[in-house]
Design a protein around this motif. Structure first.
Motif, short mmCIF file in Angstrom:
data_model
loop_
_atom_site.label_atom_id
_atom_site.label_comp_id
_atom_site.label_asym_id
_atom_site.label_seq_id
_atom_site.Cartn_x
_atom_site.Cartn_y
_atom_site.Cartn_z
N GLU A 1 0.83 -1.21 0.00
CA GLU A 1 0.00 0.00 0.00
C GLU A 1 0.87 1.26 0.00
OE1 GLU A 1 1.08 -0.29 4.24
OE2 GLU A 1 0.52 -1.74 2.69
N TYR B 1 0.60 4.66 -2.46
CA TYR B 1 0.51 6.05 -2.02
C TYR B 1 1.57 6.91 -2.70
CZ TYR B 1 -2.26 4.04 1.84
OH TYR B 1 -3.19 3.38 2.59
N MET C 1 -1.61 -1.26 6.58
CA MET C 1 -2.25 -2.55 6.35
C MET C 1 -2.91 -3.16 7.59
SD MET C 1 -2.57 -3.59 3.29
CE MET C 1 -2.76 -5.37 3.38
N LEU D 1 -5.85 -5.80 -2.95
CA LEU D 1 -5.29 -4.79 -2.07
C LEU D 1 -5.92 -3.42 -2.32
CD1 LEU D 1 -3.26 -3.76 0.00
CD2 LEU D 1 -1.56 -3.60 -1.82
N GLN D 2 -6.10 -3.09 -3.59
CA GLN D 2 -6.70 -1.79 -3.91
C GLN D 2 -8.19 -1.76 -3.55
OE1 GLN D 2 -4.71 0.66 -7.04
NE2 GLN D 2 -4.42 -1.31 -8.05
N LEU E 1 -8.10 -0.88 0.10
CA LEU E 1 -7.78 0.55 0.26
C LEU E 1 -8.99 1.42 -0.04
CD1 LEU E 1 -4.83 -0.51 0.41
CD2 LEU E 1 -4.16 1.47 -0.98
N GLU F 1 -9.00 5.11 1.50
CA GLU F 1 -7.61 5.56 1.40
C GLU F 1 -7.10 5.62 -0.04
OE1 GLU F 1 -5.87 6.66 3.85
OE2 GLU F 1 -7.23 6.12 5.48
N LEU F 2 -7.98 5.39 -1.02
CA LEU F 2 -7.52 5.35 -2.40
C LEU F 2 -8.42 6.18 -3.30
CD1 LEU F 2 -5.41 4.01 -4.30
CD2 LEU F 2 -7.07 2.19 -4.69
#
Length: 331
Positions: free
Chosen positions: A89, A93, A144, A300-301, A304, A309-310
């Motif tokens: 992650e 970023y 994470m 993972l995305q 997020l 957070e994405l």
């Protein structure tokens, strides 16, 4: 006279071998690896250190504990280390911040979360709804450990913002001390901290985040794009050594793994070390290869995005390379 000749000859041969050994040691390429934390969770990497796999590949690897993905990434971008080991992650970023020399993940080590939920109630019959209205010592926002915890809560129908109080202002690695001093009803801990709380009769492990969340790309090795381009040989040698460590944990028992990595955890007794390794071993923590698959980055995305957070998804081809992991499998 003949005996004397052979003695002298033997001494000369020994001297030559010693000189060759020194030369070989001097020729090792020295690099620094900054790890997000020092935990038994990363056993295959420590096997590579303790079994001499890095030296076999011609590397001298200095290990530094970054104490958190944010600090490890900062060190990597600042050139204080050649390789970073943390959650992917952090590379997402950095990429989305527009960094020109962004970070690329070249090997994935773990495929499950490595932390555990510890309750203060030693007799608790745990159910996830028990967390409602309670205080949990969690992780850093955007990290994470925290995002996986929130991912699990949402899958259980629990709102992380409304249904419980998650404390997120305690430095990484200090939550177990805070919990031991009386803060919180629950805490989220890696090993050996989780078991240490159990042994001290301060808390009880009631759930594995790795089991509850399923397989996620929790930690990977990464380097700046420019470094990988300039030193592909170093990245390949490093990856080869880690793959040897992966092969070792796939073909050895928890007892054998614990013995192999004991030099990295001298403060932990043998019996406890076996217990900790077994806990990770039985939940299928480690991959059998280092290939970071596209599906893993997609998941993972997703996590997020769910955590808020994405803002923009990152192209797999930009922040992941599988070239080195695939070659390591061929050796």
């Amino acid at each position: 006279m003949k005996k004397k000749f052979f003695i002298v000859l033997a001494l000369i041969v020994m001297a030559v071998l010693m000189m060759a050994g020194c030369k070989k040691k001097d020729e090792l390429v020295e690099i620094t690896l900054n790890e997000v934390a020092h935990s038994i969770f990363y056993a295959p990497m420590y096997v590579a250190f303790e079994e001499g796999y890095f030296e076999e590949e011609g590397l001298k690897v200095n290990l530094v504990n970054g104490l958190g993905a944010d600090k490890t990434m900062t060190a990597l971008l600042a050139g204080e280390c050649e390789i970073g080991f943390m959650g992917a992650e952090a590379s997402i970023y950095v990429y989305n911040q527009g960094a020109e020399d962004y970070v690329v993940n070249f090997a994935q080590l773990t495929q499950r979360a490595g932390n555990f939920l510890v309750s203060r109630d030693l007799n608790e019959d745990f159910k996830w709804e028990n967390l409602i209205g309670k205080t949990v010592l969690g992780g850093r926002k955007g990290g994470m450990p925290q995002m996986v915890f929130e991912f699990i809560l949402k899958n259980k129908g629990i709102d992380p913002q409304k249904d419980l109080n998650i404390i997120q202002n305690i430095d990484f690695g200090l939550t177990s001390q805070a919990f031991a001093s009386g803060q919180g009803d629950y805490t989220i801990e890696f090993e050996p901290a989780a078991t240490a709380l159990e042994l001290e009769r301060v808390g009880k492990v009631v759930a594995s985040l790795g089991v509850e969340s399923g397989k996620v790309p929790y930690t990977s090795f990464s380097a700046r794009k420019s470094y990988i381009k300039k030193h592909p040989d170093v990245i390949q040698k490093f990856t080869n050594a880690i793959q040897k460590g992966m092969d070792y944990v796939q073909t050895h028992t928890p007892e054998e793994i614990a013995k192999a990595i004991s030099g990295q955890f001298k403060e932990t007794d043998e019996k406890t070390l076996v217990l900790l390794v077994t806990r990770y071993y039985e939940q299928d923590t480690w991959k059998d290869n280092l290939i970071f698959e596209k599906e893993s980055l997609d998941l993972l995305q997703d996590i997020l995005e769910l955590a808020g957070e994405l803002d923009k998804r990152v192209p797999y081809e930009d922040i992941v390379t599988t070239e080195f992991a695939k070659k390591a499998l061929e050796k």
